[in-house]
Write an enzyme that holds these catalytic residues in place. Sequence first.
Site, PDB file in Angstrom:
ATOM      1  N   ASP A  31       0.827  -1.220   0.000  1.00  0.00           N
ATOM      2  CA  ASP A  31       0.000   0.000   0.000  1.00  0.00           C
ATOM      3  C   ASP A  31       0.863   1.274   0.000  1.00  0.00           C
ATOM      4  O   ASP A  31       0.334   2.381   0.117  1.00  0.00           O
ATOM      5  CB  ASP A  31      -0.999  -0.004   1.163  1.00  0.00           C
ATOM      6  CG  ASP A  31      -0.350   0.023   2.523  1.00  0.00           C
ATOM      7  OD1 ASP A  31       0.662  -0.676   2.723  1.00  0.00           O
ATOM      8  OD2 ASP A  31      -0.845   0.755   3.411  1.00  0.00           O
ATOM      9  N   HIS A  32       2.169   1.112  -0.185  1.00  0.00           N
ATOM     10  CA  HIS A  32       3.083   2.258  -0.335  1.00  0.00           C
ATOM     11  C   HIS A  32       3.840   2.231  -1.660  1.00  0.00           C
ATOM     12  O   HIS A  32       4.467   3.213  -2.039  1.00  0.00           O
ATOM     13  CB  HIS A  32       4.072   2.308   0.840  1.00  0.00           C
ATOM     14  CG  HIS A  32       3.379   2.558   2.147  1.00  0.00           C
ATOM     15  ND1 HIS A  32       3.425   3.763   2.796  1.00  0.00           N
ATOM     16  CD2 HIS A  32       2.561   1.756   2.877  1.00  0.00           C
ATOM     17  CE1 HIS A  32       2.681   3.690   3.893  1.00  0.00           C
ATOM     18  NE2 HIS A  32       2.142   2.484   3.962  1.00  0.00           N
ATOM     19  N   HIS A  54       8.709  -0.567  11.967  1.00  0.00           N
ATOM     20  CA  HIS A  54       7.505  -1.005  11.240  1.00  0.00           C
ATOM     21  C   HIS A  54       7.927  -2.008  10.161  1.00  0.00           C
ATOM     22  O   HIS A  54       7.349  -3.093  10.045  1.00  0.00           O
ATOM     23  CB  HIS A  54       6.811   0.209  10.645  1.00  0.00           C
ATOM     24  CG  HIS A  54       5.599  -0.108   9.833  1.00  0.00           C
ATOM     25  ND1 HIS A  54       4.432  -0.564  10.391  1.00  0.00           N
ATOM     26  CD2 HIS A  54       5.372  -0.047   8.497  1.00  0.00           C
ATOM     27  CE1 HIS A  54       3.536  -0.769   9.429  1.00  0.00           C
ATOM     28  NE2 HIS A  54       4.079  -0.461   8.274  1.00  0.00           N
ATOM     29  N   ASP A  65       4.896   4.977   7.688  1.00  0.00           N
ATOM     30  CA  ASP A  65       4.130   4.340   8.765  1.00  0.00           C
ATOM     31  C   ASP A  65       4.943   4.282  10.057  1.00  0.00           C
ATOM     32  O   ASP A  65       4.887   3.290  10.792  1.00  0.00           O
ATOM     33  CB  ASP A  65       3.710   2.915   8.353  1.00  0.00           C
ATOM     34  CG  ASP A  65       2.638   2.906   7.283  1.00  0.00           C
ATOM     35  OD1 ASP A  65       2.134   3.985   6.922  1.00  0.00           O
ATOM     36  OD2 ASP A  65       2.314   1.803   6.805  1.00  0.00           O
TER      37      ASP A  65
HETATM   38 ZN   LIG Z   1       3.332  -0.178   6.236  1.00  0.00          ZN
END
Ligand SMILES: [Zn+2]
Length: 242
Positions: free
Chosen positions: A61-62, A115, A134
């Site tokens: 999602d990045h 993370h 994140d």
């Molecule tokens: Zn992440």
Amino acid sequence: MAALDIVRIPVLSDNYVWLVHDPESFETMVVDPSVADPVLAEADRRGWPITAIWNTHWHPDHTGGNADIKAKTGCEIIAPAAERERIPTADRLVKDGDRVRLGSHVADVWDVPAHTAGHIAYHFADDAAIFVGDTLFAMGCGRLFEGTAEQMFANMQRLATLDDATRVYCAHEYTLSNARFAVTVDPENRALADRLVAVEAARAAGEPTVPTSIGAERATNPFLRAPTAAELGRIRALKDAA
Ligand SMILES: [Zn+2]
């Protein structure tokens, strides 16, 4: 030096992609494109040519929009050196101490593992802005998927050295959930209680709550305020179970 134009693009359920434009050089970069189409559309609408993608970590999602945006624009992809295998679209790999540029604006690369093992942040000191992926969220911090509470504590301590006015561009709208949790571990904090009320109102009105600032986080974020790594780890575990 003209100020950077920084545009928030909400995608997926709660991700924010940041489109960052230097009006002098006309260079434009994207931080952590989850997907390509909404990013290409926003850049098109503004007449900004995407010249680079800057990734903070490998999570899909990045990075999910990397390949399509690169194919359509020919942009350069900058990514953390420690995650090269998991970001195969990367053109340039960077680590702590490296500097990257958008026109004449300079960002320092910080290693902020925890993370993910190779997570990095991009700090524009002269612009008082940091893109943290994140790692730090409004009243929260990232989950410890590939690192330790000690590492995240070190990240928080380093972020806490920045000026209060520094704007913090994180990658998710997690603020309301974070605020509701934060008041349970820091119930006497008046600034935090007030911020929860403000965030509830903003979200009820459909408004975004990021970027945040180092000053706001210093006053209200239980992870940034944790006095020890053990305390950070304890409240992180509570949040994971919440
Ligand atoms: Zn992440």
